[in-house]
Each structure stands twice: as C-alpha cells, then as structure tokens.
Design a protein around this motif. Structure first.
Motif: not given
Length: 466
Positions: A337-345, A351-354, A356-366
């Motif tokens: 969630v820390v990594r995801m919130l960093l991407c969102e904000n 870029g690699d984190l963006l 990685e987070t898209l691939l792992a996220s279960p949320f509609i905002t991925r």
C-alpha cells in the motif's frame, strides 16, 4: 439511430486520424452528447473550436468548455461567453477520471477574471475539477457570497490550514461547517459536542466527531469515561488529547484504539513500538486531517517516511512533495500500500514501480498511472502470454510490438484487450473492419487510426449525417 451506429459515431469523433471535415460534420450534423466526444480526443483542431465558440446552441459551447482534449487556451475562449451557464462550465473545467490524466489548466489571468465574474455560480464552480492558482483560491475564500466561499473550501481539499482557519469564524454557518470539515475539526461548546456524539447514529459517526473535537481536559475525561470503543478510537486520533490519556489508550483492549494511538505524529519511534498495534496488507487506514494539512512539511513527512510503522509511511506516501531520497526509500518499501500510494500521489514515482504496481494491484484504479511519462514502454510485448488481461493490453504500448502480435491479440478472449488493439495504428485494416462489426468492439474500432476514409463516410451515412 441504432445503438451500434451511435457507438461507431462516438468512436469516430474520438479518432485521432479523423480529418477536420469529418469532425465538423459530426459537430454540426449530430445530436446530443456525441457532439461532445469531438472535444474528448487528443488535439482538437482550431477550426472545430471556431465553430463551437460561435455555435448558437449553448450545449455545443458547453461541450468545448469541459472538453478533456481541448487545451486551456481553447476552453478559455468561452470565458467571456454571454451565457453564465457556459462560463460556469469553463470555470469548473473537465471532470477527468484517472489521477494522471489531467486536463490542461486555464491561463492564470482567465482564472482571475472568472473569480471576479458577475455571476455567483461561475465563481462557485471555479476550480471544481481543474486546479487554479492559490492566489485565485484566496480570492474565492474572500468572496462576498457565502456560497462561493463554501464551494471554494470544498474544491480546495488540500488547502493549508492557515487559509482555512479564518473561515472557522465565518459569519455564515454553512461556511463555518465547510471550513470545519476541511480542517478536520468539530465546532461547538463541550456540551454541544457531547450532544452531537450522543446523537450520532453509528460508531463511525461518533468516532469522526470525537476525532475533530476541540478538547478541553474536562471534555476529554468525560468522553473517555463513556467506555465506548468508537469514542476511545476517536480520542486516540485527536491531536489535542492530553498525554495522560494517550498513555492510557496505548494499552487499550481494542486493537482499533491501539492502532489509532500508534499513529499519533508526536510519538517517538520507541514509544510507538511499545504499543501493540497491527497493520495487515489489506487493512485500510484513512489519513486524518493532520496528514493532508502537513504534506508540505518536510520535517514531519520525513519522520513519517522513516518510521518503522507502515501506517506512518503510508501517510508520507500521500505527499507529492517528497524529496528524491524519500521517494526511493518508499519505492522499495515492503508494504504494497505504501508503494501504491506513492505511485498515486508522487509525480516522480519510478517507472518500474508504476508497472510493478499496476501488475500487482487488485483495484479498479490500477491503470490510472498509464499516462505518466515515466511509465515504461519498451519490452511490454513480453506480457502477450500473461494470464492477466490487464497485462496483455499493455502490449499495445510497446513501440516495438510487431503488427502480427497486435493482430493476434485483437482475437483475445478479453473484450478489453481486443478494444485496445483496435485502437492501435499497427492493426491491419482488414481486421479493424471486422472489429467494426463486432458488438463488443464497434466503438473502439471506430477510434482506430487505420480506419479508411470510406469506412468513416459509411459511419456518417448510417448516422444520417450529410
């Protein structure tokens, strides 16, 4: 008009390869919201804006005013429109879904002019969806009309507390309530606050009231004495709680109360670690008001980012102002969630984190971060065999993906993947025309840049547009 014909017409209006003549025919010959799609495409031709600005139907002018694909300068041409409804839409700006798809802002001088518009509704709508300069926000907070001041508060959710605090004493009660909500405080005497707590119809309602209450020692003691765990959780998160009660609540029987205490910003790491708290990967922690008011505080944000508590690190990840070393630190955080919130904000999330987070996220905002310029493109063709359709559609973003691969994925079992491939210029024309007749892809295929002019003319004819 048949539904499929309407979907094709809507897609054609968004097609980046549609010539100006086609767009003008849609704008002048179609009816209803499909005309607005002309202004949703990237790059709206000036000739189309010329027609819209002087169109006698205010609906058409309104479509330009909120067009996500129109530039700020193009939308600003309507800032002096004689109809206040149109000017209100200019002031509000495009409602953009997806954090990183941002509409081009209005020029600063146009924002300032709209902040002084004679119509109250224009001023009240200013900055509803598109950011405006802080000096313009200040004008709105000082507006003589209470409705405008109230609206400005609600549209400036991350307003610094210094800008909000004076309005806690505003002569209008609706403005005072709005200021209190933005500041995260509850107005009223101790007796009134106790009445509000007693009247709250849910545990969450009681907690929220207590979190924002302006505490005196007597009020804190009376609330603590109720024994209600929701009230105790509210007290635990209240910045004005006496330290003796912080100590008492740190060993509370309720895990929610102990967690709330552990997230107090004034605690040392040693004192925080001594509390028996738990945060799981799926636990949601809503940031209290002090977090959103402190995002520009470098000292506090660093303390949060460097904390051993994942909840505090999540709070830091809300800040778009973190320096590079803290961005790197949170990008490697063990908490998803820390990594995801960093991407969102944070605009500089790696870029690699963006990806990685898209691939792992279960949320509609991925997919919200896809438009970020640092989102990687090279090598995305490797996801063509992924079991995740969300990964397969990334193939179209790879500039080296061959046309054969795009064509193969246009037969994908996922309609979403097929639609993405239909919008790819590399898709062979024959396959694009097949997708133009498939129920799940008609609109996306009409957006395909490879669509022949003959097919565009057929879409216009089927819609009855000369």
């Amino acid at each position: 008009m048949k539904r499929a014909d309407l979907e094709r017409l809507d897609g054609l209006a968004r097609n980046p390869a549609a010539p100006e003549s086609v767009l003008l025919r849609i704008l002048t010959g179609a009816e209803g919201p499909v005309r607005g799609s002309v202004f949703e495409r990237d790059g709206v031709p000036e000739s189309v804006c010329d027609v819209a600005v002087y169109h006698p139907d205010r609906e058409v002018r309104g479509y330009l005013a909120v067009g996500r694909g129109a530039s700020g300068a193009q939308r600003a041409r309507l800032a002096a429109d004689p109809d206040p409804w149109v000017r209100s839409r200019v002031a509000a700006g495009p409602e953009v879904h997806g954090r990183w798809r941002k509409a081009d802002p209005l020029p600063d001088e146009v924002c300032a002019a709209l902040a002084r518009d004679e119509d109250r509704q224009v001023r009240a709508w200013l900055g509803m969806f598109v950011p405006v300069p802080e000096e313009v926000r200040a004008l709105l907070l000082a507006d003589p009309e209470a409705k405008v001041r109230e609206s400005a508060l609600y549209h400036w959710r991350r307003a610094p507390i210094e800008a909000v605090r004076p309005l806690l004493d505003d002569p209008d009660p609706t403005v005072r309530r709005a200021a209190a909500q933005v500041a995260g405080v509850v107005l009223g005497s101790p007796a009134e606050i106790l009445e509000q707590v007693a009247a709250a119809d849910s545990g969450w309602g009681r907690r929220e009231i207590v979190v924002g209450a302006l505490l005196t020692d007597d009020l804190a003691d009376r609330l603590y004495a109720t024994g209600d765990k929701d009230i105790r959780a509210g007290l635990a998160a209240n910045r004005g709680l006496p330290d003796r009660l912080v100590t008492a609540l740190a060993s509370d029987a309720s895990p929610a109360v102990r967690l709330a205490v552990s997230l107090r910003p004034e605690l040392t790491e040693e004192r925080r670690a001594a509390i028996d708290w738990h945060v799981g990967p799926e636990d949601r922690i809503l940031p209290p008001a002090w977090v959103m008011q402190s995002l520009t505080d470098p000292v506090l944000m660093r303390a949060c980012a460097e904390s051993a508590h994942p909840g505090m690190r999540r709070f830091a990840a809300y800040s778009p102002h973190l320096p590079g070393d803290l961005v790197a630190r949170l990008a490697a955080d063990e908490d998803f969630v820390v990594r995801m919130l960093l991407c969102e904000n944070h605009p500089a999330a790696p870029g690699d984190l963006l990806l990685e987070t898209l691939l792992a996220s279960p949320f509609i905002t991925r997919f919200d971060q896809l438009p970020q310029p640092q989102f990687p493109r090279a090598g995305l063709a490797r996801f063509a065999e992924s079991e995740d359709p969300g990964a397969r559609l990334l193939v179209a973003r790879d500039p080296e993906a061959p046309a054969e691969l795009i064509e193969r994925l246009s037969h994908d079992p996922s309609a979403g993947v097929r639609c993405v491939m239909a919008r790819d210029a590399r898709l062979p024309v024959g396959r694009l025309l097949e997708l133009l007749d498939e129920p799940e892809t008609v609109g996306a295929a009409a957006e395909g840049p490879a669509l022949p002019l003959t097919a565009m003319e057929a879409i216009l004819a089927a819609a009855g547009i000369p």
